[in-house]
Motif scaffolding. Structure first.
Motif, PDB file in Angstrom:
ATOM      1  N   UNK A  69     -36.103 -29.426 -13.834  1.00 30.10           N
ATOM      2  CA  UNK A  69     -35.352 -29.992 -14.947  1.00 30.10           C
ATOM      3  C   UNK A  69     -33.887 -29.982 -14.539  1.00 30.10           C
ATOM      4  N   UNK A  70     -33.312 -31.155 -14.435  1.00 24.62           N
ATOM      5  CA  UNK A  70     -31.972 -31.314 -13.882  1.00 24.62           C
ATOM      6  C   UNK A  70     -30.974 -31.677 -14.979  1.00 24.62           C
ATOM      7  N   UNK A  71     -29.902 -30.899 -15.151  1.00 25.29           N
ATOM      8  CA  UNK A  71     -28.873 -31.275 -16.132  1.00 25.29           C
ATOM      9  C   UNK A  71     -28.122 -32.514 -15.665  1.00 25.29           C
ATOM     10  N   UNK A  72     -27.882 -33.438 -16.573  1.00 26.26           N
ATOM     11  CA  UNK A  72     -27.167 -34.667 -16.231  1.00 26.26           C
ATOM     12  C   UNK A  72     -26.061 -34.921 -17.249  1.00 26.26           C
ATOM     13  N   UNK A  73     -25.137 -35.772 -16.867  1.00 26.26           N
ATOM     14  CA  UNK A  73     -24.094 -36.199 -17.787  1.00 26.26           C
ATOM     15  C   UNK A  73     -24.670 -37.212 -18.764  1.00 26.26           C
ATOM     16  N   UNK A  74     -24.342 -37.097 -20.042  1.00 26.55           N
ATOM     17  CA  UNK A  74     -24.826 -38.094 -21.005  1.00 26.55           C
ATOM     18  C   UNK A  74     -24.307 -39.482 -20.648  1.00 26.55           C
ATOM     19  N   UNK A  83     -16.908 -42.835 -23.274  1.00 26.26           N
ATOM     20  CA  UNK A  83     -16.442 -42.363 -21.970  1.00 26.26           C
ATOM     21  C   UNK A  83     -17.563 -41.649 -21.240  1.00 26.26           C
ATOM     22  N   UNK A  84     -17.325 -41.426 -19.984  1.00 28.35           N
ATOM     23  CA  UNK A  84     -18.288 -40.653 -19.199  1.00 28.35           C
ATOM     24  C   UNK A  84     -17.998 -39.173 -19.396  1.00 28.35           C
ATOM     25  N   UNK A  85     -18.943 -38.348 -18.991  1.00 23.51           N
ATOM     26  CA  UNK A  85     -18.774 -36.909 -19.160  1.00 23.51           C
ATOM     27  C   UNK A  85     -19.408 -36.228 -17.975  1.00 23.51           C
ATOM     28  N   UNK A  86     -18.732 -35.249 -17.418  1.00 21.84           N
ATOM     29  CA  UNK A  86     -19.283 -34.561 -16.266  1.00 21.84           C
ATOM     30  C   UNK A  86     -20.411 -33.640 -16.692  1.00 21.84           C
ATOM     31  N   UNK A 128     -27.307 -31.178 -24.836  1.00 24.20           N
ATOM     32  CA  UNK A 128     -27.619 -31.177 -23.413  1.00 24.20           C
ATOM     33  C   UNK A 128     -28.555 -32.311 -23.081  1.00 24.20           C
ATOM     34  N   UNK A 129     -28.456 -32.782 -21.848  1.00 22.78           N
ATOM     35  CA  UNK A 129     -29.302 -33.865 -21.361  1.00 22.78           C
ATOM     36  C   UNK A 129     -29.911 -33.430 -20.049  1.00 22.78           C
ATOM     37  N   UNK A 261     -27.969 -42.420 -16.153  1.00 19.68           N
ATOM     38  CA  UNK A 261     -28.641 -41.118 -16.116  1.00 19.68           C
ATOM     39  C   UNK A 261     -29.281 -40.873 -14.750  1.00 19.68           C
ATOM     40  N   UNK A 262     -29.819 -41.923 -14.128  1.00 23.44           N
ATOM     41  CA  UNK A 262     -30.403 -41.771 -12.793  1.00 23.44           C
ATOM     42  C   UNK A 262     -29.311 -41.455 -11.772  1.00 23.44           C
ATOM     43  N   UNK A 263     -28.172 -42.109 -11.881  1.00 22.02           N
ATOM     44  CA  UNK A 263     -27.086 -41.844 -10.940  1.00 22.02           C
ATOM     45  C   UNK A 263     -26.572 -40.410 -11.101  1.00 22.02           C
ATOM     46  N   UNK A 264     -26.471 -39.929 -12.344  1.00 25.63           N
ATOM     47  CA  UNK A 264     -26.050 -38.544 -12.567  1.00 25.63           C
ATOM     48  C   UNK A 264     -27.063 -37.578 -11.959  1.00 25.63           C
ATOM     49  N   UNK A 265     -28.350 -37.891 -12.090  1.00 27.20           N
ATOM     50  CA  UNK A 265     -29.409 -37.066 -11.482  1.00 27.20           C
ATOM     51  C   UNK A 265     -29.246 -37.043  -9.968  1.00 27.20           C
ATOM     52  N   UNK A 266     -28.990 -38.217  -9.366  1.00 29.09           N
ATOM     53  CA  UNK A 266     -28.820 -38.297  -7.901  1.00 29.09           C
ATOM     54  C   UNK A 266     -27.652 -37.430  -7.444  1.00 29.09           C
ATOM     55  N   UNK A 267     -26.541 -37.502  -8.176  1.00 35.90           N
ATOM     56  CA  UNK A 267     -25.376 -36.709  -7.811  1.00 35.90           C
ATOM     57  C   UNK A 267     -25.682 -35.223  -7.878  1.00 35.90           C
ATOM     58  N   UNK A 268     -26.434 -34.811  -8.886  1.00 36.19           N
ATOM     59  CA  UNK A 268     -26.779 -33.398  -9.024  1.00 36.19           C
ATOM     60  C   UNK A 268     -27.612 -32.895  -7.854  1.00 36.19           C
ATOM     61  N   UNK A 269     -28.436 -33.761  -7.291  1.00 36.06           N
ATOM     62  CA  UNK A 269     -29.281 -33.358  -6.158  1.00 36.06           C
ATOM     63  C   UNK A 269     -28.647 -33.685  -4.813  1.00 36.06           C
ATOM     64  N   UNK A 270     -27.447 -34.254  -4.840  1.00 40.11           N
ATOM     65  CA  UNK A 270     -26.701 -34.537  -3.613  1.00 40.11           C
ATOM     66  C   UNK A 270     -27.523 -35.364  -2.621  1.00 40.11           C
TER      67      UNK A 270
END
Length: 633
Positions: A69-74, A83-86, A128-129, A261-270
């Motif tokens: 379960x990966x936290x992502x930016x909304x 706006x975006x949110x980290x 949380x997302x 949301x997919x891009x935020x997930x990708x960033x979280x997993x580097x």
């Protein structure tokens, strides 16, 4: 086997007093059982009669399964200020049950981390997302390509970019339970199967803000998944836009919910690169992601994608003729379905409006009739439960359907116009895009061939542009040499600056594959040939065993004609590779693809009867031949 909804009291099943927490637990139980099937029933070594006991890259002991379960930016479209949110700004929401923090848990215990957007009472906390998913790692393949054992590394010579699987509409990550082990077994060291935001066990935020922004100043209230939607979300004034611009705004707003949301997930997993594979609606959204973030897509694999072809007047005429030939009651049902679609009534919301016993029976019937390949009662029961609980939880991502598609399942902004525009500056030969359809698929394969045709023509134009660019470059070099030989004071010699006309990246290379004995849910209908198709699309055809069934590959008429004239590295020969698979023409495709069937179980039963009849006739003929031989002897 214990599945919660099957062990609840008849009264709760009928009257619907089942809270979200119970739904989630039932969903998790079904997920756990499907994961067990993935690791045991559908492991190639366990299925093969020629399996060996030695440990190698294909040994099951080399595979790790994790529920993550990966936290992502909304996404910006669900935030009140737009706006975006980290990710670091996202606070953890209330958890279902007792505590635990966001993170990942090993599937060895098959107890996923209790991380949801829902609170203990099933309410949307909005704090949380998270993206829920399954991660599969083949440690032996990782070590072959990366001495450090980095599961996200793509630099090793044997490591393709991690495969990311996106499910279709109203499905979830474990719809790929029949595929995970074999895909990891042969080619992909790292695989992620995700529940997209708003579906499965991922967060399910209120979708109303997206609908409000999408409809903007067009009038009418946005339909909400909840009654507590507020009007603080900024509206985009679309009343002054042209109709086509209004449509594109509506579509892009709905797409952003999933793409961001997919891009935020990708960033979280580097993950620098993805091999992105999406089924149906997931295929459509994969293209939307590749449009915005092409630098992160190594290959694009579209599994019976929705929304490819452009709707034509001929299509309207065919639809109308089909409607006119239907009985009156069927026409009324179709019109009612279209009306509900246009009003934003989704299949999930319709199921949730029924008594639980009725909605469960409808899902069970759907799985029974649409998936005859699942002939194990226990397996069918678990998959049905998985699909049922997914549909019965509070709606979220499902409400994007009307904003992306029309009631006839045509895209409002078709992919046939969008895929030819995909570029990837990191790939000098263009992004590879693979379409994979089932033989009995109701998605029209012609869309994939039309995309291939358009990209083929654009690549020819690009090749001509490249040749012209080379000629200009040669001319510039010649002029510079001449200028060096002459006096610097001679103003009659002028050089051309070729840097003013930079060659753009080439258009995509498109491939179209067909999987035999499969419909729209081809990953379940014929998982072995489907797996081979995905491995081929991922660049691993050379790793497939000789006995593994291959899909059929098709090329459009223009490419086939070119291949008949000459095959060079710069023409169709670079598309049609060797190995063991068949390459067929567009005319052959018309004979191969049969279109969808409403009840595939009845179709299978007819085919089985025909096969049985043929076997009996063969036995009778052989018996007669033996009698004649005995008489002659």
């Amino acid at each position: 086997m214990k599945i919660s909804s099957l062990t609840m009291s008849p009264l709760s099943l009928f009257f619907g007093n089942i809270n979200v927490s119970q739904r989630i637990e039932s969903f998790r139980e079904a997920e756990a059982r499907l994961l067990e099937y993935a690791k045991t029933r559908f492991h190639p070594i366990l299925q093969s009669p020629h399996s060996h006991s030695h440990h190698d890259a294909h040994d099951s002991s080399n595979h790790d399964f994790e529920i993550i379960d990966t936290p992502i930016a909304p996404p910006s479209v669900v935030r009140s200020d737009g706006s975006s949110q980290s990710v670091n700004d996202c606070r953890m929401g209330e958890l279902v049950g007792d505590g635990g923090c966001m993170g990942k848990t090993s599937s060895s215990s098959l107890s996923p981390a209790p991380c949801q957007l829902f609170g203990k009472d099933g309410a949307d906390t909005g704090k949380s997302y998270h993206i829920h998913g399954i991660k599969v790692v083949n440690r032996k393949l990782i070590s072959l390509g990366d001495d450090d054992g980095n599961t996200n590394n793509t630099d090793g010579p044997n490591n393709p970019a991690p495969l990311v699987l996106l499910h279709g509409y109203a499905n979830g990550s474990l719809y790929f339970y029949r595929n995970l082990m074999q895909l990891s077994h042969y080619h992909f060291p790292t695989i992620y199967a995700l529940d997209m935001l708003g579906w499965g066990l991922s967060s399910r935020p209120d979708f109303a803000p997206v609908l409000i922004r999408a409809r903007g100043g067009n009038g009418g209230d946005a339909k909400s998944t909840k009654s507590n939607s507020n009007n603080s979300y900024k509206k985009t004034e679309t009343s002054q836009l042209k109709p086509d611009d209004q449509t594109e705004h509506k579509v892009s707003t709905n797409e952003s919910f999933f793409v961001e949301s997919l891009e935020s997930w990708r960033q979280q997993h580097n993950l620098p690169k993805l091999t992105l594979a999406g089924h149906s609606m997931g295929g459509y959204l994969s293209v939307a992601y590749a449009e915005k973030y092409p630098q992160h897509v190594e290959r694009l694999i579209l599994l019976s994608p929705v929304g490819v072809p452009q709707k034509s007047e001929e299509d309207d005429l065919k639809i109308q003729q089909r409607m006119d030939s239907m009985p009156v009651y069927v026409r009324m049902m179709v019109k009612t379905a279209r009306y509900l679609f246009d009003k934003g009534i989704t299949p999930g919301s319709f199921l949730r409006s029924l008594p639980n016993s009725k909605s469960k029976a409808m899902v069970d019937s759907y799985v029974l009739n649409r998936l005859p390949a699942i002939d194990c009662d226990n397996e069918r029961t678990v998959l049905s439960e998985y699909l049922y609980q997914n549909s019965m939880m509070p709606g979220s991502g499902e409400y994007a359907l009307e904003g992306i598609l029309t009631s006839g399942a045509f895209a409002r902004v078709p992919l046939v116009r969008r895929i030819p525009q995909l570029v990837n500056s990191d790939n000098g030969d263009g992004m590879e895009v693979h379409f994979i359809y089932g033989e009995n698929d109701w998605m029209d394969y012609k869309g994939g061939l039309e995309v291939q045709r358009q990209c083929w023509k654009k690549r020819l134009e690009w090749k001509e542009m490249k040749e012209q660019k080379l000629q200009v470059t040669k001319q510039v070099k010649k002029q510079k040499l001449l200028a060096d030989e002459c006096s610097h004071d001679d103003a009659s010699i002028k050089t051309t600056d070729s840097n003013n006309d930079i060659l753009p990246p080439p258009p995509p290379k498109v491939f179209v594959h067909g999987v035999r004995n499969a419909g729209h849910l081809l990953m379940l209908d014929n998982y072995k040939e489907f797996n081979a198709a995905v491995i081929i699309a991922g660049g691993g055809e050379g790793k497939l065993p000789s006995g593994m069934p291959r899909p059929v590959e098709f090329v459009c008429s223009e490419m086939m004609a070119e291949s008949d004239r000459s095959i060079t590295s710069d023409s169709v020969g670079s598309y049609i590779r060797t190995f063991d698979r068949h390459v067929m023409s567009e005319k052959d495709a018309a004979n191969f693809f049969r279109g969808g069937h409403g009840n595939r179980r009845e179709q299978k039963e007819v085919i089985d009867k025909m096969d049985h009849s043929s076997e009996k006739q063969g036995d009778m003929i052989r018996a007669e031949e033996m009698k004649i031989e005995e008489q002659l002897a």
